[in-house]
Design a protein around this motif. Structure first.
Motif, PDB file in Angstrom:
ATOM      1  N   ASN A   1       0.847  -1.189   0.000  1.00 10.85           N
ATOM      2  CA  ASN A   1       0.000   0.000   0.000  1.00 10.85           C
ATOM      3  C   ASN A   1       0.884   1.240   0.000  1.00 10.85           C
ATOM      4  OD1 ASN A   1      -2.030   1.989   0.629  1.00 10.85           O
ATOM      5  ND2 ASN A   1      -3.276   0.331   1.475  1.00 10.85           N
TER       6      ASN A   1
ATOM      7  N   LYS B   1      -0.524   4.421   0.025  1.00 13.47           N
ATOM      8  CA  LYS B   1      -1.340   5.561   0.432  1.00 13.47           C
ATOM      9  C   LYS B   1      -0.916   6.054   1.822  1.00 13.47           C
ATOM     10  CE  LYS B   1      -4.017   4.824  -3.211  1.00 13.47           C
ATOM     11  NZ  LYS B   1      -3.587   3.487  -3.637  1.00 13.47           N
TER      12      LYS B   1
ATOM     13  N   PHE C   1      -4.032   3.663   5.117  1.00 12.96           N
ATOM     14  CA  PHE C   1      -4.406   2.342   4.623  1.00 12.96           C
ATOM     15  C   PHE C   1      -5.854   2.066   5.024  1.00 12.96           C
ATOM     16  CE2 PHE C   1       0.215   1.282   5.919  1.00 12.96           C
ATOM     17  CZ  PHE C   1       0.699   2.035   4.857  1.00 12.96           C
TER      18      PHE C   1
ATOM     19  N   ASP D   1      -8.884  -3.548  -0.125  1.00 13.82           N
ATOM     20  CA  ASP D   1      -7.880  -2.580   0.311  1.00 13.82           C
ATOM     21  C   ASP D   1      -7.745  -1.456  -0.711  1.00 13.82           C
ATOM     22  OD1 ASP D   1      -5.658  -3.084  -1.677  1.00 13.82           O
ATOM     23  OD2 ASP D   1      -5.725  -5.086  -0.793  1.00 13.82           O
ATOM     24  N   ASN D   2      -7.059  -0.404  -0.326  1.00 13.20           N
ATOM     25  CA  ASN D   2      -6.802   0.718  -1.238  1.00 13.20           C
ATOM     26  C   ASN D   2      -5.322   0.765  -1.608  1.00 13.20           C
ATOM     27  OD1 ASN D   2      -5.871   1.547   1.308  1.00 13.20           O
ATOM     28  ND2 ASN D   2      -6.294   3.713   0.909  1.00 13.20           N
ATOM     29  N   GLY D   3      -4.740  -0.422  -1.767  1.00 13.44           N
ATOM     30  CA  GLY D   3      -3.306  -0.539  -2.020  1.00 13.44           C
ATOM     31  C   GLY D   3      -2.903  -0.310  -3.463  1.00 13.44           C
TER      32      GLY D   3
ATOM     33  N   GLY E   1      -6.561  -0.348  -5.839  1.00 15.44           N
ATOM     34  CA  GLY E   1      -6.698  -1.319  -4.763  1.00 15.44           C
ATOM     35  C   GLY E   1      -7.177  -2.670  -5.250  1.00 15.44           C
TER      36      GLY E   1
END
Length: 208
Positions: free
Chosen positions: A120, A122, A125, A144-146, A199
């Motif tokens: 990730n 960002k 997380f 997730d926003n990875g 993500g």
């Protein structure tokens, strides 16, 4: 495959040890420190591989220690454990009680959460865990926003010792193959949807 993955860091350690000896003889403090740190990284990589192989091999007994597990409690406890100022984990739906090996289902959720944090880029997380019951299947998701994963790698990442090199991160290439083996041995499936730099969402099913 295992011997090859172990042989690579071993060969690197041998070379680095030779360089370290030369650095000591030349009294080059900076080189000594650099080579020592590189050796430490290679040893860490070997440890990851060995521990991963041990964990993977322990999944052969699918019927051991089955019990009713309240996943709502288990996963919310995990969420509390991983939540900090840089990471928010949200459990969106009430999770069911299922009959399964507690250690193994814990490994599944823990691996998926850790991947969402590790890969990730960002500042914050964000992990979302969701659930639905349909057609006699429990369907779980970990979003997730990875960094995301290109579609061409969606099958490869579940293969043993297949890993994506991301910013030099230590990775034995075993975590997701371990997750898949646990799910498969419980008559479930795992798959993902992902968009690079946006993500990933990992879905897995278990019989209801």
């Amino acid at each position: 495959m295992v011997s090859h993955d172990l042989k690579t860091p071993l060969s690197n350690i041998l070379a680095l040890s030779s360089w370290l000896k030369e650095s000591v003889e030349n009294k080059d403090g900076d080189a000594i420190k650099t080579n020592a740190e590189l050796i430490d990284k290679q040893v860490t990589q070997m440890d990851l591989i060995i521990q991963g192989v041990l964990n993977y091999s322990l999944q052969n007994d699918v019927s051991s220690n089955y019990e009713e597990i309240n996943l709502d409690i288990l996963v919310n406890d995990l969420a509390i454990l991983f939540t900090n100022k840089n990471c928010i984990i949200t459990v969106k739906s009430k999770l069911p009680i299922i009959e399964i090996n507690k250690t193994k289902i814990l490994q599944v959720f823990q691996n998926l959460i850790q991947n969402g944090i590790k890969y990730n880029n960002k500042e914050l997380f964000e992990i979302e865990i969701d659930y639905k019951l349909e057609q006699n299947l429990h369907t779980f998701s970990v979003k997730d926003n990875g960094i995301g994963i290109e579609k061409k790698y969606h099958k490869k990442i579940f293969e043993l010792f297949q890993r994506l090199d991301v910013n030099g991160m230590e990775n034995a290439g075993i975590g997701l193959s371990l997750v898949k083996k646990i799910i498969s041995r419980n008559n479930g499936e795992i798959y993902l949807e992902s968009e690079v730099n946006v993500g990933s969402t990992f879905y897995f099913t278990l019989p209801a």
